[in-house]
Design an enzyme around this catalytic site. Structure first.
Site, PDB file in Angstrom:
ATOM      1  N   SER A  58       0.824  -1.209   0.000  1.00 52.02           N
ATOM      2  CA  SER A  58       0.000   0.000   0.000  1.00 52.02           C
ATOM      3  C   SER A  58       0.853   1.252   0.000  1.00 52.02           C
ATOM      4  CB  SER A  58      -0.905   0.029   1.233  1.00 52.02           C
ATOM      5  OG  SER A  58      -0.156   0.374   2.391  1.00 52.02           O
ATOM      6  N   ASP A  59       0.273   2.327  -0.485  1.00 51.71           N
ATOM      7  CA  ASP A  59       0.879   3.634  -0.292  1.00 51.71           C
ATOM      8  C   ASP A  59       0.567   4.075   1.142  1.00 51.71           C
ATOM      9  OD1 ASP A  59       2.143   6.022  -0.668  1.00 51.71           O
ATOM     10  OD2 ASP A  59       0.878   6.692  -2.319  1.00 51.71           O
ATOM     11  N   TRP A  60       1.248   5.113   1.591  1.00 56.30           N
ATOM     12  CA  TRP A  60       1.036   5.598   2.961  1.00 56.30           C
ATOM     13  C   TRP A  60      -0.390   6.124   3.100  1.00 56.30           C
ATOM     14  CZ3 TRP A  60       5.187   7.653   6.579  1.00 56.30           C
ATOM     15  CH2 TRP A  60       6.352   6.889   6.457  1.00 56.30           C
TER      16      TRP A  60
END
Length: 546
Positions: A58-60
């Site tokens: 995932s992205d942040w």
């Protein structure tokens, strides 16, 4: 192969951003099994060449819903692991309550799925040999002051690093205009106006615009200001400007005593015009910046994305004022995307370089292009049009919270939209000039299993060595629902004067297939495919079909 690498990086980055952040049919992408469980090879079309299983990361702050929803849909690792206002923290659970551990213990996430997550993550670790003889961790990002046992103060700012960054800056520069005249009227003559500059002929020079000067380095950890030359945007993806070499320093050093330099390192229109009056050449700099969205880092009235296509601080007006008094004006634009070039046809503007965001060696890399040590080979990864409406998308000015966005443009982004609506941009997708010229010939299309091999010859027909970026666009059969032309391949070809090279671009079956919703798979539409090969979306040199 720097140009090719840079373009691929842009394409991959865009794909990752869509994959991790967008919601899909009212379900977040990471919690949508159809999207997340496909490997990146299948979903995004990236060829790793290793046959290795990819992991989903995932992205942040991009995770929402429960840990079980995300894990069972195919998410393998969540970063950074905690909640950061916009999302995240689903695997850890709120205050340590719930989360992935609790879901595994309760059986809502199976032990088999947990083992699969671990295997996918560790596969890359072993694939890169990190289990044996791999360099130890030598920097602690949580202690940027250099303290702590992990900070070993390893110097990576070597001569090789500097040379590479400089080459990347030159390779990514796009020459948009070059009205060159020479002493004898031939391409081999000495430059009088335009590019590359002839140091022996230039005795007076003006350098105009605040984008040429040393940037302000007191702008917080995220570089959230635009005061000086723009080498990178602001936000968590920014970098230290400690070693930056701005254009004014690099140009001054290179010119030495060969010419008198007059500078105006503000965007004051009157001062800029006064400095440029009657000079042999005038280099005028302008920029447009953007960065990470956040209520805490609004820069010059821009919250993350830019508000419009205008150059900041009246940069367009500054270029026009300089061109009004200097018959050999070279405009240099640093920006993060398309900007208005309404001034580009001014007769006194003999050259335009779109330098993007070139990094710390911004000045030296530009000098190499200006004076011909590096023949520009960069190509635009987007179209540059005159109006926002030409792009066919709607700008969302109020993005507070989690707005619902309907992607009504579907596949018609950028050049695809312009093609359908017969919009001719000022500078088209894939465009970029060189100090030499190239010819194309001998297109052939052959079969290789389920793939197609497109072959053709590129020849350097000019007077100096150079690099061409041939591009392959595919036209699908009518009724397939695809745009008129879609980029499906490109290459980088470096050629000596008069030399030729045969280029082969492979189209996998996936490249000429489309997504079929009922079968949840890619299928090849029936009918004739058209192949277009050339130097940009508008500059087609060869055509064929299969």
């Amino acid at each position: 192969m720097l140009s090719k690498t840079l373009v691929l990086f842009a394409v991959v980055s865009q794909a990752f951003a869509q994959f991790t952040l967008r919601s899909w049919d009212d379900a977040y992408a990471l919690a949508n099994a159809t999207v997340a469980q496909l490997t990146l090879d299948e979903k995004i079309g990236i060829v790793t060449g290793t046959g290795q299983l990819n992991s989903n990361l995932s992205d942040w702050g991009a995770t929402h819903d429960s840990a079980a929803d995300n894990a069972n849909a195919g998410l393998d690792m969540e970063q950074p692991g905690d909640y950061i206002v916009i999302g995240g923290g689903t695997f850890a659970g709120l205050l340590g309550i719930g989360g992935l551990k609790a879901n595994v213990n309760s059986g809502t996430v199976t032990q088999e799925r947990l083992n699969q997550m671990v295997s996918r993550i560790l596969a890359a670790w072993y694939r890169l040999g990190q289990d044996s003889g791999y360099p130890p961790v030598n920097f602690d990002s949580q202690k940027p002051d250099g303290s702590g046992p992990r900070n070993l103060r390893v110097n990576v700012h070597t001569a090789e690093h500097i040379a590479l960054v400089r080459e990347i800056g030159s390779a990514s520069a796009v020459l948009l205009k070059n009205n060159r005249t020479t002493t004898d009227g031939s391409p081999t003559g000495t430059t009088v106006r335009g590019l590359p500059l002839a140091q022996s002929r230039i005795k007076t020079m003006a350098i105009v615009g605040q984008d040429a000067k040393m940037p302000n380095q007191d702008c917080g950890d995220l570089n959230e200001c635009n005061d000086g030359t723009m080498s990178v945007g602001w936000g968590s993806g920014s970098n230290s400007l400690e070693f930056i070499v701005p254009p004014i320093d690099a140009i001054t050093s290179f010119v030495g005593s060969s010419a008198t330099i007059t500078s105006s390192l503000t965007n004051d229109l009157d001062d800029g015009a006064e400095a440029a009056q009657g000079k042999d050449v005038c280099l005028v700099f302008a920029n447009a910046m953007s960065g990470e969205l956040g209520f805490y880092n609004i820069v010059v009235g821009n919250e993350g994305d830019r508000n419009d296509l205008a150059l900041w601080f009246k940069g367009g007006s500054l270029i026009e004022r300089v061109a009004g008094v200097c018959s050999n004006t070279i405009a240099v634009v640093h920006s993060v995307g398309p900007v208005s070039f309404s001034w580009s046809n001014h007769p006194n503007i003999t050259g335009i370089i779109y330098a993007g965001a070139p990094g710390e060696q911004t000045g030296p890399s530009l000098v190499d292009v200006l004076y011909g040590a590096y023949n520009p080979s960069g190509r635009l990864p987007f179209s540059i049009a005159d109006n926002e409406n030409d792009y066919g998308t709607t700008i969302l000015y109020n993005s507070a919270g989690f707005p619902d966005i309907n992607y009504t443009e579907k596949l018609l982004l950028d050049y695809r939209y312009m093609d359908v609506h017969n919009i001719n941009p000022r500078f088209e997708f894939g465009f970029g000039l060189s100090y030499t010229t190239f010819g194309y010939s001998g297109l052939s299309i052959t079969n290789s299993g389920s793939s197609k091999i497109v072959s053709f010859k590129v020849t350097n027909t000019g007077s100096i060595p150079g690099t061409e970026i041939p591009q392959l666009y595919l036209g699908y059969p009518s009724g397939a629902g695809e745009p008129p032309k879609v980029l499906r391949g490109f290459d980088e070809v470096s050629l000596a004067v008069g030399a030729s090279s045969t280029v082969q671009i492979t189209l996998r079956q996936r490249d000429f297939s489309i997504w079929d919703t009922p079968s949840q798979s890619y299928i090849r539409p029936s009918g004739t495919f058209n192949v277009y090969v050339g130097a940009s979306i508008k500059d087609v040199r060869l055509t064929g079909s299969f």
